[in-house]
Design a protein around this motif. Structure first.
Motif, PDB file in Angstrom:
ATOM      1  N   GLY A 160       0.814  -1.203   0.000  1.00 34.45           N
ATOM      2  CA  GLY A 160       0.000   0.000   0.000  1.00 34.45           C
ATOM      3  C   GLY A 160       0.847   1.251   0.000  1.00 34.45           C
ATOM      4  N   VAL A 161       0.246   2.363   0.408  1.00 32.35           N
ATOM      5  CA  VAL A 161       0.936   3.653   0.397  1.00 32.35           C
ATOM      6  C   VAL A 161       1.374   4.014   1.812  1.00 32.35           C
ATOM      7  N   LYS A 162       2.653   4.319   1.964  1.00 30.47           N
ATOM      8  CA  LYS A 162       3.180   4.831   3.224  1.00 30.47           C
ATOM      9  C   LYS A 162       3.252   6.348   3.130  1.00 30.47           C
ATOM     10  N   SER A 163       2.937   7.014   4.220  1.00 30.77           N
ATOM     11  CA  SER A 163       2.980   8.474   4.199  1.00 30.77           C
ATOM     12  C   SER A 163       3.688   9.009   5.431  1.00 30.77           C
ATOM     13  N   LYS A 164       4.310  10.159   5.271  1.00 30.48           N
ATOM     14  CA  LYS A 164       4.984  10.851   6.380  1.00 30.48           C
ATOM     15  C   LYS A 164       4.813  12.342   6.201  1.00 30.48           C
ATOM     16  N   GLU A 165       4.300  12.994   7.210  1.00 31.42           N
ATOM     17  CA  GLU A 165       4.170  14.446   7.156  1.00 31.42           C
ATOM     18  C   GLU A 165       5.500  15.094   7.505  1.00 31.42           C
ATOM     19  N   LEU A 166       5.888  16.068   6.703  1.00 30.94           N
ATOM     20  CA  LEU A 166       7.133  16.800   6.907  1.00 30.94           C
ATOM     21  C   LEU A 166       6.828  18.211   7.391  1.00 30.94           C
ATOM     22  N   ALA A 167       7.733  18.779   8.196  1.00 30.82           N
ATOM     23  CA  ALA A 167       7.570  20.152   8.706  1.00 30.82           C
ATOM     24  C   ALA A 167       6.213  20.337   9.366  1.00 30.82           C
ATOM     25  N   ARG A 168       5.845  19.383  10.183  1.00 29.27           N
ATOM     26  CA  ARG A 168       4.524  19.396  10.819  1.00 29.27           C
ATOM     27  C   ARG A 168       4.258  20.714  11.548  1.00 29.27           C
ATOM     28  N   GLY A 169       3.130  21.324  11.219  1.00 32.90           N
ATOM     29  CA  GLY A 169       2.695  22.539  11.891  1.00 32.90           C
ATOM     30  C   GLY A 169       3.402  23.812  11.476  1.00 32.90           C
ATOM     31  N   LYS A 170       4.337  23.723  10.527  1.00 29.39           N
ATOM     32  CA  LYS A 170       5.145  24.889  10.167  1.00 29.39           C
ATOM     33  C   LYS A 170       4.699  25.576   8.879  1.00 29.39           C
ATOM     34  N   LEU A 171       3.781  24.967   8.134  1.00 32.60           N
ATOM     35  CA  LEU A 171       3.396  25.524   6.832  1.00 32.60           C
ATOM     36  C   LEU A 171       2.064  26.257   6.959  1.00 32.60           C
ATOM     37  N   ILE A 172       2.086  27.537   6.673  1.00 26.60           N
ATOM     38  CA  ILE A 172       0.884  28.364   6.775  1.00 26.60           C
ATOM     39  C   ILE A 172       0.373  28.677   5.368  1.00 26.60           C
ATOM     40  N   SER A 173      -0.828  28.217   5.049  1.00 23.66           N
ATOM     41  CA  SER A 173      -1.462  28.348   3.722  1.00 23.66           C
ATOM     42  C   SER A 173      -0.437  28.294   2.601  1.00 23.66           C
ATOM     43  N   PRO A 174       0.277  27.157   2.483  1.00 20.61           N
ATOM     44  CA  PRO A 174       1.310  27.049   1.448  1.00 20.61           C
ATOM     45  C   PRO A 174       0.703  26.954   0.056  1.00 20.61           C
ATOM     46  N   GLY A 175       1.521  27.313  -0.954  1.00 23.26           N
ATOM     47  CA  GLY A 175       1.003  27.337  -2.313  1.00 23.26           C
ATOM     48  C   GLY A 175       1.683  26.400  -3.279  1.00 23.26           C
ATOM     49  N   GLY A 176       3.002  26.166  -3.111  1.00 19.50           N
ATOM     50  CA  GLY A 176       3.717  25.352  -4.092  1.00 19.50           C
ATOM     51  C   GLY A 176       4.856  24.588  -3.462  1.00 19.50           C
ATOM     52  N   VAL A 177       5.236  23.477  -4.121  1.00 21.11           N
ATOM     53  CA  VAL A 177       6.349  22.654  -3.656  1.00 21.11           C
ATOM     54  C   VAL A 177       7.109  22.087  -4.840  1.00 21.11           C
ATOM     55  N   ASP A 178       8.420  21.990  -4.688  1.00 19.83           N
ATOM     56  CA  ASP A 178       9.262  21.223  -5.600  1.00 19.83           C
ATOM     57  C   ASP A 178      10.411  20.660  -4.772  1.00 19.83           C
ATOM     58  N   VAL A 179      11.039  19.599  -5.275  1.00 21.72           N
ATOM     59  CA  VAL A 179      12.057  18.897  -4.503  1.00 21.72           C
ATOM     60  C   VAL A 179      13.270  18.634  -5.375  1.00 21.72           C
ATOM     61  N   VAL A 180      14.457  18.968  -4.862  1.00 17.10           N
ATOM     62  CA  VAL A 180      15.702  18.745  -5.598  1.00 17.10           C
ATOM     63  C   VAL A 180      16.859  18.706  -4.603  1.00 17.10           C
ATOM     64  N   ASP A 181      17.842  17.860  -4.870  1.00 14.47           N
ATOM     65  CA  ASP A 181      19.087  17.837  -4.098  1.00 14.47           C
ATOM     66  C   ASP A 181      18.852  17.779  -2.593  1.00 14.47           C
ATOM     67  N   HIS A 182      18.087  16.780  -2.149  1.00 16.12           N
ATOM     68  CA  HIS A 182      17.829  16.567  -0.724  1.00 16.12           C
ATOM     69  C   HIS A 182      17.041  17.689  -0.072  1.00 16.12           C
ATOM     70  N   THR A 183      16.381  18.510  -0.856  1.00 12.90           N
ATOM     71  CA  THR A 183      15.724  19.696  -0.310  1.00 12.90           C
ATOM     72  C   THR A 183      14.348  19.900  -0.940  1.00 12.90           C
ATOM     73  N   ALA A 184      13.367  20.198  -0.085  1.00  8.71           N
ATOM     74  CA  ALA A 184      12.048  20.603  -0.569  1.00  8.71           C
ATOM     75  C   ALA A 184      11.984  22.125  -0.550  1.00  8.71           C
ATOM     76  N   TYR A 185      11.560  22.712  -1.655  1.00  9.77           N
ATOM     77  CA  TYR A 185      11.368  24.157  -1.752  1.00  9.77           C
ATOM     78  C   TYR A 185       9.872  24.440  -1.736  1.00  9.77           C
ATOM     79  N   LEU A 186       9.464  25.389  -0.892  1.00  9.01           N
ATOM     80  CA  LEU A 186       8.047  25.669  -0.712  1.00  9.01           C
ATOM     81  C   LEU A 186       7.780  27.163  -0.771  1.00  9.01           C
ATOM     82  N   THR A 187       6.588  27.509  -1.269  1.00 11.69           N
ATOM     83  CA  THR A 187       6.141  28.896  -1.291  1.00 11.69           C
ATOM     84  C   THR A 187       4.899  29.054  -0.440  1.00 11.69           C
ATOM     85  N   GLY A 188       4.727  30.249   0.124  1.00 15.47           N
ATOM     86  CA  GLY A 188       3.557  30.559   0.921  1.00 15.47           C
ATOM     87  C   GLY A 188       3.910  31.562   2.009  1.00 15.47           C
TER      88      GLY A 188
END
Length: 395
Positions: free
Chosen positions: A343-371
């Motif tokens: 089945g599908v395993k899931s893990k929440e990242l940066a729990r509680g730290k994202l306020i109305s986020p808008g976008g995500v991309d991931v590269v080089d061990h890093t998630a980039y987020l906007t919001g």
């Protein structure tokens, strides 16, 4: 954008940076195994205004878009503030989606404009491209015009030809994918914009009215909702599209009214398919199959080379709870999902730290987020644990 942070780079420098953008392939990310360990803290790269669109290019370079319609290249520098290099702008009001194509091309798609059911405002629901040397972004395709000829047969709101492009991705062959949140579908646009096809269409889903909806709206007006537990049909609202390593297309849903938490699905469309039907009543048949369920108010997706999917939620309580001013509804989430035989395993990242986020991309061990997507915000980055491997695929 906060202009005091903007840096106008010499023309030759901008051209050099953009010319080295990696050719578009798939998704956005790096390998991942099992979600063991913990993510480190969220760090601000630079301040932005109502940011949403994001495409991480690697080597500290990230494309972003803001609420005034501007799109820029953010260049990180060691021990110095990041440079924000303005590239161009399209119609503003809500930040567009942005994605890098081949040979330094940047694609931008604007959302709906004007009143629902009325004619779109100039520049709305349009796919653009930009390259160094352009005086302004050039129109690739009028998405609203196409949707007027391809109405949604499963529309529940009496506006089957409405268009609100929201998600954007680029395929290996240079074609552009657009997720239309009003049309509940994903379109493929040829590089020259002369051909548009419907890749997949998402059917509504019957959900139950959630508990806890307030008796009044933020202005104090009484609200009238069906009782909690009432089953009602709800539109899919296709907000996001990403591409896997084999060319599969992943689609994320927001979920229409009543935006019941846990009812947003992620679909996987077979490579090369057109006219696929994503049907919650038959989720594992045909060329569009349900890849994951149980998400809430998805606004963006990224996929890495191991086909780990990163789903970004505007609000863990739902966009509707956010709109109604429910306390805590401003908190969003980023979830890493992997599929196995179990089945599908899931893990929440940066729990509680994202306020109305808008976008995500991931590269080089890093998630980039906007919001946050409304008002002052930022481009942030989240270092991922050591079980993530290198590798990047464009969304």
């Amino acid at each position: 954008m906060h202009r005091k942070l903007a840096v106008i780079a010499p023309a030759a420098a901008v051209a050099l940076v953009l010319s080295t953008l990696a050719p578009a392939t798939a998704g956005g990310g790096h390998g991942h195994h099992g979600h063991h360990g913990h993510s480190s803290g969220l760090k601000t790269v630079t301040a932005l205004d109502g940011p949403r669109g994001v495409d991480a290019l690697g080597d500290g370079r990230t494309l972003v878009a803001e609420s005034d319609g501007s799109f820029s290249l953010v260049v990180e520098r060691r021990h110095k503030p990041a440079k924000v290099i303005p590239l161009g702008s399209v119609a503003g009001g809500f930040a567009p989606a942005v994605a890098a194509g081949k040979n330094g091309t940047v694609y931008i798609v604007t959302g709906a404009g004007g009143e629902p059911g009325g004619p779109p405002t100039p520049g709305a629901a349009t796919l653009y491209k930009w390259r160094w040397g352009y005086d302004a972004p050039k129109v690739v395709a009028d998405i609203a015009a196409y949707q007027a000829t391809d109405p949604d047969p499963y529309d529940l709101e009496g506006l089957p030809a409405e268009s609100n492009p929201f998600g954007l991705a680029v395929l290996r062959n240079g074609s552009i994918l657009v997720a239309d949140a009003a049309g509940n579908d994903v379109l493929k646009v040829s590089k020259d914009g002369k051909r548009i096809t419907t890749v997949a269409r998402l059917k509504p889903r019957t959900v139950e009215v959630p508990e806890g909806l307030p008796a009044t709206d933020p202005e104090g007006n009484p609200t009238e909702f069906p009782p909690a537990g009432t089953p009602i049909p709800s539109e899919a609202v296709a907000t996001s599209v990403a591409v896997g390593k084999d060319g599969s297309i992943y689609i994320g849903e927001l979920r229409g009214f009543p935006a019941t938490p846990g009812t947003s699905q992620i679909w996987r469309v077979k490579p090369g398919a057109t006219g696929a039907l994503c049907d919650p009543e038959a989720p594992y048949s045909g060329s569009c199959k349900r890849w994951a369920d149980g998400q809430t108010s998805i606004v963006d997706l990224a996929v890495d080379k191991k086909d780990t999917v990163y789903a970004l939620s505007l609000s863990k309580l739902s966009w509707f709870a956010f709109e109604l001013g429910v306390p805590g509804a401003e908190v969003g989430s980023l979830t890493a999902l992997t599929r196995s035989w179990h089945g599908v395993k899931s893990k929440e990242l940066a729990r509680g730290k994202l306020i109305s986020p808008g976008g995500v991309d991931v590269v080089d061990h890093t998630a980039y987020l906007t919001g946050p997507v409304f008002g002052p915000g930022s481009l942030s980055k989240l270092a991922l644990d050591h079980h993530h491997r290198k590798g990047h695929h464009r969304r």
